[in-house]
Design a protein around this motif. Structure first.
Motif, short mmCIF file in Angstrom:
data_model
loop_
_atom_site.label_atom_id
_atom_site.label_comp_id
_atom_site.label_asym_id
_atom_site.label_seq_id
_atom_site.Cartn_x
_atom_site.Cartn_y
_atom_site.Cartn_z
N VAL A 82 0.85 -1.21 0.00
CA VAL A 82 0.00 0.00 0.00
C VAL A 82 0.87 1.25 0.00
O VAL A 82 0.65 2.17 -0.78
CB VAL A 82 -0.97 0.00 1.21
N HIS A 83 1.89 1.27 0.85
CA HIS A 83 2.77 2.45 0.92
C HIS A 83 3.52 2.66 -0.40
O HIS A 83 3.69 3.79 -0.85
CB HIS A 83 3.74 2.33 2.09
N ALA A 84 3.96 1.57 -1.02
CA ALA A 84 4.65 1.70 -2.31
C ALA A 84 3.71 2.27 -3.37
O ALA A 84 4.10 3.17 -4.13
CB ALA A 84 5.18 0.34 -2.76
N LEU A 85 2.47 1.79 -3.41
CA LEU A 85 1.50 2.32 -4.37
C LEU A 85 1.21 3.80 -4.11
O LEU A 85 1.07 4.59 -5.04
CB LEU A 85 0.20 1.51 -4.33
N GLN A 86 1.11 4.17 -2.85
CA GLN A 86 0.87 5.57 -2.50
C GLN A 86 2.06 6.44 -2.87
O GLN A 86 1.89 7.54 -3.42
CB GLN A 86 0.55 5.70 -1.01
N PRO A 115 2.99 7.16 -14.26
CA PRO A 115 1.94 6.76 -15.20
C PRO A 115 1.81 5.24 -15.38
O PRO A 115 0.80 4.78 -15.89
CB PRO A 115 2.36 7.42 -16.51
N ASN A 116 2.80 4.47 -14.95
CA ASN A 116 2.75 3.02 -15.14
C ASN A 116 2.40 2.26 -13.86
O ASN A 116 2.55 1.04 -13.81
CB ASN A 116 4.07 2.51 -15.71
N ILE A 117 1.95 2.97 -12.86
CA ILE A 117 1.55 2.34 -11.60
C ILE A 117 0.03 2.42 -11.50
O ILE A 117 -0.57 3.48 -11.71
CB ILE A 117 2.20 3.05 -10.39
N LEU A 118 -0.60 1.30 -11.15
CA LEU A 118 -2.05 1.28 -10.99
C LEU A 118 -2.48 2.22 -9.86
O LEU A 118 -1.80 2.33 -8.84
CB LEU A 118 -2.54 -0.14 -10.65
N LEU A 148 -8.38 -1.28 -6.59
CA LEU A 148 -7.38 -0.80 -7.55
C LEU A 148 -7.98 -0.52 -8.92
O LEU A 148 -9.00 -1.11 -9.29
CB LEU A 148 -6.28 -1.85 -7.73
N GLU A 149 -7.29 0.32 -9.65
CA GLU A 149 -7.58 0.52 -11.06
C GLU A 149 -7.40 -0.81 -11.79
O GLU A 149 -6.54 -1.61 -11.43
CB GLU A 149 -6.59 1.55 -11.59
N VAL A 150 -8.20 -1.03 -12.82
CA VAL A 150 -8.07 -2.25 -13.63
C VAL A 150 -7.12 -1.97 -14.78
O VAL A 150 -7.27 -0.97 -15.49
CB VAL A 150 -9.44 -2.71 -14.16
N ALA A 151 -6.15 -2.83 -14.96
CA ALA A 151 -5.22 -2.73 -16.09
C ALA A 151 -5.73 -3.63 -17.20
O ALA A 151 -5.84 -4.84 -17.02
CB ALA A 151 -3.82 -3.14 -15.67
N ARG A 152 -6.06 -3.05 -18.33
CA ARG A 152 -6.56 -3.82 -19.47
C ARG A 152 -5.37 -4.34 -20.27
O ARG A 152 -4.28 -3.80 -20.21
CB ARG A 152 -7.42 -2.93 -20.37
N GLY A 153 -5.58 -5.37 -21.02
CA GLY A 153 -4.53 -5.85 -21.92
C GLY A 153 -3.99 -7.22 -21.57
O GLY A 153 -3.09 -7.70 -22.23
#
Length: 120
Positions: free
Chosen positions: A71-75, A81-84, A101-106
């Motif tokens: 969680v701390h790393a994501l914050q 731009p490449n982190i959810l 979390l944001e959904v990463a498509r692809g």
């Protein structure tokens, strides 16, 4: 699927998020796709990441430390731009912690790496 099966999130989100499918599972967590919004299609999507650990590990705090580190790393990297995007963290009593979390498509990250690198 039930609104709450112990891995798919706390019941306080029942009625708001509708379970769609499991996206992936590892030693640390289960990632699932949820839909939200009005109407039968529920246009909004979120990924949930729920710790997939033994209850004894949860009680000792070891699993919570791993979760908190992520969680701390994501914050800390939310500007990248490449982190959810981390939308919310839920720590409900007697349940594993949960990230929204944001959904990463692809598709799968390993498949993407293979496509970029080409055949080996």
């Amino acid at each position: 699927a039930p609104a709450d099966d112990g891995e798919r999130g706390p019941s306080l989100w029942a009625g708001v998020l509708r379970y769609d499918c499991e996206l992936g599972r590892g030693a640390f967590a289960v990632v699932s796709l949820y839909r939200f919004g009005s109407g039968p299609d529920c246009q909004g999507v979120l990924a949930t990441k729920t710790m997939a650990i033994q209850k004894t590990t949860l009680r000792t705090g070891q699993g919570q430390d791993l979760f908190d580190s992520e969680v701390h790393a994501l914050q800390d990297l939310r500007w990248h731009p490449n982190i959810l995007a981390l939308h919310d963290v839920i720590n409900a009593p007697h349940r594993p912690p949960l990230m929204l979390l944001e959904v990463a498509r692809g598709g799968d990250l390993n498949d993407l790496i293979d496509r970029v690198r080409g055949p080996s």
